[in-house]
Design a protein around this motif. Structure first.
Motif, PDB file in Angstrom:
ATOM      1  N   SER A  39       0.911  -1.282  -0.059  1.00  0.00           N
ATOM      2  CA  SER A  39      -0.039  -0.136   0.089  1.00  0.00           C
ATOM      3  C   SER A  39       0.967   1.002  -0.005  1.00  0.00           C
ATOM      4  N   TRP A  40       0.061   2.432  -0.233  1.00  0.00           N
ATOM      5  CA  TRP A  40       0.863   3.535   0.008  1.00  0.00           C
ATOM      6  C   TRP A  40       1.394   3.816   1.233  1.00  0.00           C
ATOM      7  N   SER A  41       2.501   4.650   1.345  1.00  0.00           N
ATOM      8  CA  SER A  41       3.146   4.797   2.640  1.00  0.00           C
ATOM      9  C   SER A  41       2.297   5.688   3.587  1.00  0.00           C
ATOM     10  N   LYS A  42       1.959   5.659   4.869  1.00  0.00           N
ATOM     11  CA  LYS A  42       1.068   6.693   5.514  1.00  0.00           C
ATOM     12  C   LYS A  42       1.968   8.042   5.699  1.00  0.00           C
ATOM     13  N   SER A  43       3.340   7.803   5.549  1.00  0.00           N
ATOM     14  CA  SER A  43       3.999   9.176   6.027  1.00  0.00           C
ATOM     15  C   SER A  43       4.658   9.832   4.837  1.00  0.00           C
ATOM     16  N   ASN A  44       4.501   9.267   3.538  1.00  0.00           N
ATOM     17  CA  ASN A  44       5.204   9.924   2.649  1.00  0.00           C
ATOM     18  C   ASN A  44       4.395   9.621   1.097  1.00  0.00           C
ATOM     19  N   ASN A  45       3.904  10.732   0.382  1.00  0.00           N
ATOM     20  CA  ASN A  45       3.092  10.371  -0.817  1.00  0.00           C
ATOM     21  C   ASN A  45       3.913   9.734  -1.774  1.00  0.00           C
ATOM     22  N   ASN A  46       5.147   9.828  -1.601  1.00  0.00           N
ATOM     23  CA  ASN A  46       6.080   9.363  -3.045  1.00  0.00           C
ATOM     24  C   ASN A  46       6.665   8.109  -2.450  1.00  0.00           C
TER      25      ASN A  46
END
Length: 138
Positions: free
Chosen positions: A28-35
């Protein structure tokens, strides 16, 4: 920023897998970094995700990681059994989502055009032998 990122099938397929909410316990996408994105469960990635990816992402975890690196992703430290990968131009922004959807749509249109062309060539080949037979009989 986004123009640097190619819309190859690797990026498109990776984006689709990360966006798929049903695989959030695996990737999944990181919760702390959009990239960046996180692989939460390497075993399930290997058994549930990679076999369905038509080898574009790699046949195994080692090949997957090698392909990520060759496409500009860097590894961010995580806990045991987890890996986080980052890329400055790969993000979960709405602009990126639109870009990936457009790229996928264009690829589908191109694929459809190739299929139509192949069908036309096949149809022409099927007609050719009968014409040749007629010309030899006269």
């Amino acid at each position: 920023m986004i123009s640097k990122l190619s819309t190859s099938s690797f990026y498109i397929q990776l984006y689709q897998i990360i966006e798929d909410r049903s695989s959030d316990q695996i990737i999944s996408w990181s919760k702390s970094n959009n990239n960046s994105f996180v692989v939460w469960d390497l075993k399930k990635l290997r058994s549930n995700i990679l076999p369905k990816s038509s080898s574009v992402l790699g046949k195994n975890v080692t090949e997957f990681i090698a392909k990520l690196r060759s496409h500009g992703f860097t590894t961010v430290g995580k806990g045991p059994g987890e890996l986080e990968f980052s890329h400055d131009d790969f993000s979960r922004s709405p602009v990126m989502k639109k870009m990936m959807a457009k790229a996928l749509s264009e690829r589908i249109e191109k694929f459809d055009a190739q299929i139509k062309a192949m069908k036309c060539r096949l149809k022409a080949k099927r007609k050719l032998p009968s014409k040749l037979r007629l010309s030899f009989k006269t």
